[in-house]
Design an enzyme around this catalytic site. Structure first.
Site, mmCIF file in Angstrom:
data_model
loop_
_atom_site.group_PDB
_atom_site.id
_atom_site.type_symbol
_atom_site.label_atom_id
_atom_site.label_comp_id
_atom_site.label_asym_id
_atom_site.label_seq_id
_atom_site.Cartn_x
_atom_site.Cartn_y
_atom_site.Cartn_z
ATOM 1 C CD GLU A 114 -8.609 22.482 -50.993
ATOM 2 O OE1 GLU A 114 -7.520 23.265 -50.188
ATOM 3 O OE2 GLU A 114 -7.527 21.776 -51.689
ATOM 4 C CD GLU A 134 -5.564 26.489 -52.495
ATOM 5 O OE1 GLU A 134 -6.421 27.506 -53.548
ATOM 6 O OE2 GLU A 134 -6.222 26.132 -51.887
HETATM 7 N N1 CAA Z 1 -2.922 30.895 -42.929
HETATM 8 C C1 CAA Z 1 -2.882 32.008 -41.461
HETATM 9 N N2 CAA Z 1 -3.029 32.811 -41.033
HETATM 10 C C2 CAA Z 1 -3.670 33.348 -41.783
HETATM 11 C C3 CAA Z 1 -4.365 32.778 -42.910
HETATM 12 C C4 CAA Z 1 -3.924 31.746 -43.146
HETATM 13 N N3 CAA Z 1 -4.356 30.790 -44.530
HETATM 14 N N4 CAA Z 1 -5.218 33.775 -43.677
HETATM 15 C C5 CAA Z 1 -5.023 34.905 -42.370
HETATM 16 N N5 CAA Z 1 -4.545 34.501 -41.289
HETATM 17 C C6 CAA Z 1 -4.021 35.601 -40.412
HETATM 18 C C7 CAA Z 1 -2.774 36.282 -40.798
HETATM 19 O O1 CAA Z 1 -2.014 36.462 -41.148
HETATM 20 C C8 CAA Z 1 -3.261 38.080 -39.497
HETATM 21 O O2 CAA Z 1 -2.280 36.904 -38.761
HETATM 22 P P1 CAA Z 1 -1.991 38.401 -38.138
HETATM 23 O O3 CAA Z 1 -3.404 39.067 -36.635
HETATM 24 O O4 CAA Z 1 -1.057 38.067 -36.978
HETATM 25 O O5 CAA Z 1 -1.131 39.559 -38.890
HETATM 26 C C9 CAA Z 1 -5.145 37.268 -39.418
HETATM 27 O O6 CAA Z 1 -5.332 36.112 -39.865
HETATM 28 C C10 CAA Z 1 -6.072 37.951 -40.020
HETATM 29 O O7 CAA Z 1 -5.936 38.469 -41.282
HETATM 30 P P2 CAA Z 1 -5.438 39.699 -42.191
HETATM 31 O O8 CAA Z 1 -4.657 40.896 -41.379
HETATM 32 O O9 CAA Z 1 -4.953 38.782 -43.039
HETATM 33 O O10 CAA Z 1 -7.430 39.787 -42.315
HETATM 34 P P3 CAA Z 1 -7.900 40.672 -43.328
HETATM 35 O O11 CAA Z 1 -9.114 41.651 -42.847
HETATM 36 O O12 CAA Z 1 -7.007 41.946 -43.981
HETATM 37 O O13 CAA Z 1 -7.829 39.690 -44.750
HETATM 38 C C11 CAA Z 1 -8.214 38.118 -45.769
HETATM 39 C C12 CAA Z 1 -9.042 38.316 -44.659
HETATM 40 C C13 CAA Z 1 -8.798 37.777 -46.952
HETATM 41 C C14 CAA Z 1 -8.901 36.754 -45.906
HETATM 42 C C15 CAA Z 1 -6.518 37.614 -45.678
HETATM 43 O O14 CAA Z 1 -6.640 37.163 -44.391
HETATM 44 C C16 CAA Z 1 -6.272 36.075 -46.790
HETATM 45 O O15 CAA Z 1 -5.925 36.495 -47.993
HETATM 46 N N6 CAA Z 1 -6.072 35.340 -46.568
HETATM 47 C C17 CAA Z 1 -5.038 34.302 -46.753
HETATM 48 C C18 CAA Z 1 -5.986 33.233 -47.811
HETATM 49 C C19 CAA Z 1 -5.812 31.750 -48.202
HETATM 50 O O16 CAA Z 1 -4.709 32.911 -49.349
HETATM 51 N N7 CAA Z 1 -6.334 31.097 -48.305
HETATM 52 C C20 CAA Z 1 -4.960 29.838 -48.924
HETATM 53 C C21 CAA Z 1 -4.337 29.382 -47.638
HETATM 54 S S1 CAA Z 1 -3.323 28.017 -48.866
HETATM 55 C C22 CAA Z 1 -4.457 26.520 -48.532
HETATM 56 O O17 CAA Z 1 -5.024 26.999 -48.720
HETATM 57 C C23 CAA Z 1 -3.407 25.405 -49.672
HETATM 58 C C24 CAA Z 1 -4.270 23.998 -49.441
HETATM 59 O O18 CAA Z 1 -5.139 24.215 -50.162
HETATM 60 C C25 CAA Z 1 -3.900 22.839 -48.654
#
Ligand code: CAA
Length: 260
Positions: A114, A134
């Site tokens: 976004e 999301e």
């Molecule tokens: N918020 C907070 N922390 C996050 C994050 C997020 N969006 N994305 C990743 N992190 C953190 C993880 O919790 C992890 O922290 P720890 O080491 O403390 O456990 C660290 O970053 C590394 O992430 P992963 O271990 O998950 O790394 P990966 O390589 O296994 O996966 C990924 C990478 C596919 C990007 C995965 O992290 C993921 O799916 N992240 C979330 C993506 C997501 O759902 N984004 C949408 C959020 S909601 C939103 O954005 C609402 C809006 O419109 C306003």
């Protein structure tokens, strides 16, 4: 400028803004949003800056979305305030006086995409993954993605991306018109810098006005958009740079634009 979550550097009229929360894949919390507002407010005021670039720290993520841990603690009222803060920040980036390029160096998800969609255009590494996942969390995009993605790719494609939560490769995102250019990861910064310098060498007043006219016209009929174009076209003639641009052409030399 000193910030907790944002790195800032100015090089040859280009402002480089890096969201710097590498351990959380640069996830956006309220403090990140507030700092971005400050940074982009300052960029808009600074007449030395002609282009801005936004990217994420490290080589894994641009921004992996809004901060999920922070959202897990929010009441509906706090979520409304977070959404509004997100909207104001994204609009401030969209309305920034100078062009803003998103340099997408890795995961560009949720609020990260976004934010990139609030920029003027996106360059991406061929390793990048882009999406609005999301609904995996039982949420939908709340930083403008439902609107800006739909404007960019049309409702059918926007709905498929949002409803399926599927991540697009950089190549797919380019085919769908979300990304302008793809590069090897190690070439991304150079390619972005090249385009930023190209834009920075043009008449800054005209570039800013063109950005404003295009953005203002987006939600208008063609007739209203043409009126906006007429209104601002004449603004070029009120600026000193136009005289320099025309004279330099006639004298067969490079123009020296002052940005006024
Ligand atoms: N918020 C907070 N922390 C996050 C994050 C997020 N969006 N994305 C990743 N992190 C953190 C993880 O919790 C992890 O922290 P720890 O080491 O403390 O456990 C660290 O970053 C590394 O992430 P992963 O271990 O998950 O790394 P990966 O390589 O296994 O996966 C990924 C990478 C596919 C990007 C995965 O992290 C993921 O799916 N992240 C979330 C993506 C997501 O759902 N984004 C949408 C959020 S909601 C939103 O954005 C609402 C809006 O419109 C306003």
């Amino acid at each position: 400028m000193g910030y907790q979550y944002v790195l800032y550097e100015e090089v040859d009229h280009v402002a480089w803004v890096t969201v710097n929360r590498e351990k959380a894949l640069n996830a956006i919390n309220a403090d990140v949003l507030k700092e971005l507002q400050e940074v982009f407010g300052a960029i808009s005021q600074n007449q030395e800056i002609r282009v801005a670039v936004i990217t994420g720290a490290g080589d894994k993520a641009f921004i992996a979305g809004a901060d999920i841990a922070a959202m897990a603690q929010m009441t509906p009222d706090q979520a409304a305030a977070f959404c509004l803060l997100g909207h104001k920040t994204m609009s401030q980036i969209q309305d920034c006086r100078v062009p803003v390029i998103a340099s997408v160096n890795g995961f560009c998800l949720g609020g990260g995409l976004e934010l990139a969609l609030s920029c003027d255009f996106i360059y991406a590494s061929n390793k990048a993954k882009l999406g609005l996942p999301e609904v995996n969390l039982s949420l939908f995009p709340g930083f403008g993605g439902t609107q800006r993605l739909t404007q960019l790719v049309g409702p059918g494609r926007a709905k498929e991306i949002i409803f399926s939560a599927r991540l697009l490769s950089a190549e797919e995102a380019r085919e769908w018109g979300i990304v302008n250019k793809i590069t090897a990861p190690e070439a991304l910064k150079t390619e972005v810098a090249k385009t930023a310098q190209e834009i920075a060498s043009k008449g800054p007043v005209a570039v800013s006005l063109a950005k404003r006219v295009i953005n203002k016209g987006l939600a208008q009929t063609l007739d209203n958009g043409l009126k906006i174009e007429r209104d601002h076209f004449t603004d070029c003639f009120r600026a000193e740079d136009l005289k320099e641009g025309l004279t330099a052409f006639l004298e067969k030399r490079r123009p020296r634009f002052q940005g006024r």
